[in-house]
Structure formats: structure tokens, C-alpha cells
Design an enzyme around this catalytic site. Structure first.
Site, PDB file in Angstrom:
ATOM      1  N   CYS A  37       1.135  -1.343  -0.594  1.00 52.98           N
ATOM      2  CA  CYS A  37       0.294  -0.183  -0.049  1.00 52.98           C
ATOM      3  C   CYS A  37       0.968   1.009  -0.208  1.00 52.98           C
ATOM      4  CB  CYS A  37      -0.979   0.043   0.802  1.00 52.98           C
ATOM      5  SG  CYS A  37      -2.412   0.901   0.684  1.00 52.98           S
ATOM      6  N   GLU A  52      -1.796  -8.557   5.381  1.00 50.55           N
ATOM      7  CA  GLU A  52      -1.221  -8.679   6.883  1.00 50.55           C
ATOM      8  C   GLU A  52      -2.943  -8.798   6.881  1.00 50.55           C
ATOM      9  OE1 GLU A  52      -0.652  -6.411   4.906  1.00 50.55           O
ATOM     10  OE2 GLU A  52      -1.000  -4.007   6.350  1.00 50.55           O
ATOM     11  N   HIS A  85      -3.169  -5.646   0.824  1.00 48.34           N
ATOM     12  CA  HIS A  85      -3.199  -5.685   2.556  1.00 48.34           C
ATOM     13  C   HIS A  85      -3.374  -7.516   2.883  1.00 48.34           C
ATOM     14  CE1 HIS A  85      -2.793  -1.427   3.948  1.00 48.34           C
ATOM     15  NE2 HIS A  85      -3.433  -1.043   3.226  1.00 48.34           N
TER      16      HIS A  85
END
Lengths: 91, 229
Positions: B86, B203, B201
Site C-alpha cells: 500500500c 497482513e 494488504h
């Protein structure tokens, strides 16, 4: 020496911000507006001897940080270049 | 060792650290943006998401010129692995480590959603690992995620299979392409396939309680690709 750098999105890219503002202006009922571009204005106070030195310094700054080479175009504006150039806060 | 760089305004460092720690227990280090030298033994540098320097000037522009990024660029020049997520992806394009740029989303809104993605390129070992299993679904959360590049650059990315991820089903009138990215690009990699940047993302789709393990699949494939060399 006070100079300004005008930064605009490159014309071949979709400039969503300018499009949205133009749309809003037209929604207000204003006619006769063919185009509108929102850009960024950077004012620099330079301690340099002459215009040539200023140009070289600005070119360097533009290349290293101030302007994105892929998405933006720029131009250097000298004080007095344009009639009606108002400088609030600066004499 | 994995090095996670923190800039002022980085916001995704904690969850990215948790994910990386899960993959490489005890082998993740935080790195402050003003520190020049990366630890020796650095295999992978990760630039997490957030709003570094408040997105001033352009998203990622100021972080890209920080002392830490000089070291990251040197690491990349030596053939080291770098991952930008990002805002990290924005930093990598601003630093010139990845081609193109990320500009304001087509509809000018901040988008927070989960999107379908196709793996379109990247390191061969990652592509192989991700080929099996259902298509990825990953969270996105950004305002400057519209990928743009010159036509010649896009052609090169396509031809060399350097498009990591594409928004899925982006063909029909832009449906599926949330931000207007050229070629529906959600992530790209460098010519040597060691510098990777993506807007989604991984994560945030990692832990069991996230309810989606696709980010773990993607990050595991990356770590396996690093290990396989």
C-alpha cells in the site's frame, strides 16, 4: 528572489479531481466554462544571484522531489510574469 | 532477517510485524526511517502501509527520500528482496525502485473493501505456489491506488510477466477494478523480480480471526520464494 512552480497533472492522465470540480461548477449553473484544472502551487524564496542560477536550482529541485516525472507537468513562474498575480502575505 | 521500516505516519507496522513474526519467528527487526544502515543479514525489507509524512506533497514522496530508503535502494541494487504494501508500494514508485505511479482513485474516494485478485506475474516460485487453490481475495484500503504508467512501461510489464496482481473481473466496464488502475494493476515487480509492490494488504488476511487466510498464502509464497534461492 520569490518564484513559483505550478504543478499540474499531465493532460494524458485522468485528472479525477479537476473533473469533479468542473462537474460541480457546472452543477451550480455556470455556463461557458470549457475546462478547469486543479493543480499545486509551490512558492520558493531563493537566495541566488540571478535568474540562471534560480532556473538551475529549480530544475534540480523539481527533478529530485517536487514534481513526479510520470504523472505531473510543471512550469516556473517569475514574479511579474503574469498580470494580476496576487501574492497575499508578500509585498 | 526481515527488516520492517517505520516512517512517521506508518500505521500498519504492528499487524505487518505480527504476520512476519508468524512466518519468521524471532527474525524480524523494526527499522526507523532515519537510520541509514540496514542490519547485516537483511534478506527482505518490508515497507508497510499507512500515511508516511501525512501523504504530504504526494503519497510516499517524502518517505522515498529518507535516509532509510537510501539503504533500501542500495539493498535492492545488490539484488535484495523488497516488499512494499500500500503506502510502501507508493514509496517504492516514488523512489524509482518500481515503475509507474499511484494517483488518486478514479472515483476520488477512499476505498476500504475486499477484492478478488488474479496472480498475473512475479517471481516464478511464487506464481507456482499460488497457482493451486482458489483465486485470492485480499483487503484494500487506499485513496491513491490508481496505477498509471507510460504505454511502453505497461507493455514491458505485461510482456515480462511483471504484474504481480490484477483486480479480478476488471474487464466489464471497469467492474471489479475499484480504483481505475491501468490494466487493472494491483501490484508490480522489478525486472529482477526482487522488488515487489502491491496495494492490497496481505497482513490483514492472515490470522485466524481475520476470517480470511489469503494474505497468509501470499506472504508464505513470498517467503518460500526467498528460501528457494
Amino acid at each position: 528572489m520569490l518564484v513559483r512552480i505550478e504543478v499540474f497533472s499531465r493532460p494524458d492522465l485522468l485528472d479525477a479531481q479537476s473533473k469533479a470540480v468542473l462537474h460541480a461548477v457546472r452543477l451550480l449553473g455556470h455556463q461557458g466554462i470549457q475546462g478547469l484544472r486543479v493543480g499545486r502551487l509551490i512558492e520558493l524564496e531563493l537566495a541566488v544571484a540571478d535568474r540562471a542560477e534560480a532556473e538551475a536550482l529549480v530544475a534540480e529541485l523539481v527533478q529530485t522531489l517536487l514534481v513526479h516525472p510520470v504523472t505531473e507537468d510543471w512550469r516556473l513562474v517569475w514574479p511579474g510574469d503574469e498580470a494580476g498575480w496576487s501574492t497575499p502575505g508578500h509585498p | 532477517m526481515i527488516v520492517l521500516v517505520q516512517f512517521p505516519g506508518t500505521t500498519c507496522d504492528r499487524e505487518t510485524l505480527a504476520a512476519l513474526e508468524d512466518l519468521r519467528p524471532g527474525r524480524v527487526r523494526l527499522h526507523w526511517h532515519q537510520d541509514c544502515d540496514l542490519p547485516p543479514q537483511t534478506e527482505l525489507v518490508v515497507l508497510p502501509g499507512g500515511f508516511s509524512y501525512g501523504d504530504y506533497l504526494r503519497a510516499g514522496a517524502l518517505a522515498a527520500r529518507s535516509p532509510a530508503m537510501q539503504a533500501v535502494a542500495a539493498h535492492a541494487r545488490r539484488g535484495g528482496w523488497v516488499l512494499g504494501i500500500c503506502n510502501g508500494f507508493q514509496v517504492l514508485t516514488e523512489a524509482g525502485l518500481l515503475p509507474g505511479a499511484l494517483v488518486r482513485n478514479r472515483d476520488r474516494q477512499f476505498i476500504c473493501d475486499t477484492v478478488g485478485l488474479d496472480v498475473a506475474g512475479g517471481p516464478a516460485a511464487m506464481m507456482a505456489a499460488l497457482a493451486s487453490g482458489p483465486p485470492l481475495r485480499l483487503p484494500i484500503a487506499h485513496r491513491e491506488g490508481c496505477y498509471v504508467a507510460a504505454p511502453a512501461v505497461l507493455e514491458q510489464l505485461l510482456g515480462d510477466q511483471r504484474i504481480l496482481l490484477r483486480y479480478r473481473d476488471a474487464g466489464q466496464a471497469g467492474a471489479g477494478n475499484p480504483n481505475g488502475s491501468m490494466q487493472a494493476i494491483a501490484g508490480v515487480c522489478s525486472a529482477n523480480r526482487r522488488v515487489l509492490g502491491l496495494m492490497p494488504h496481505p497482513e490483514r488476511a492472515f490470522a485466524g480471526w481475520h476470517g480470511n487466510g489469503d494474505g497468509k498464502r501470499w506472504l508464505q509464497a513470498l517467503v518460500q520464494a526467498i528460501d528457494s534461492l
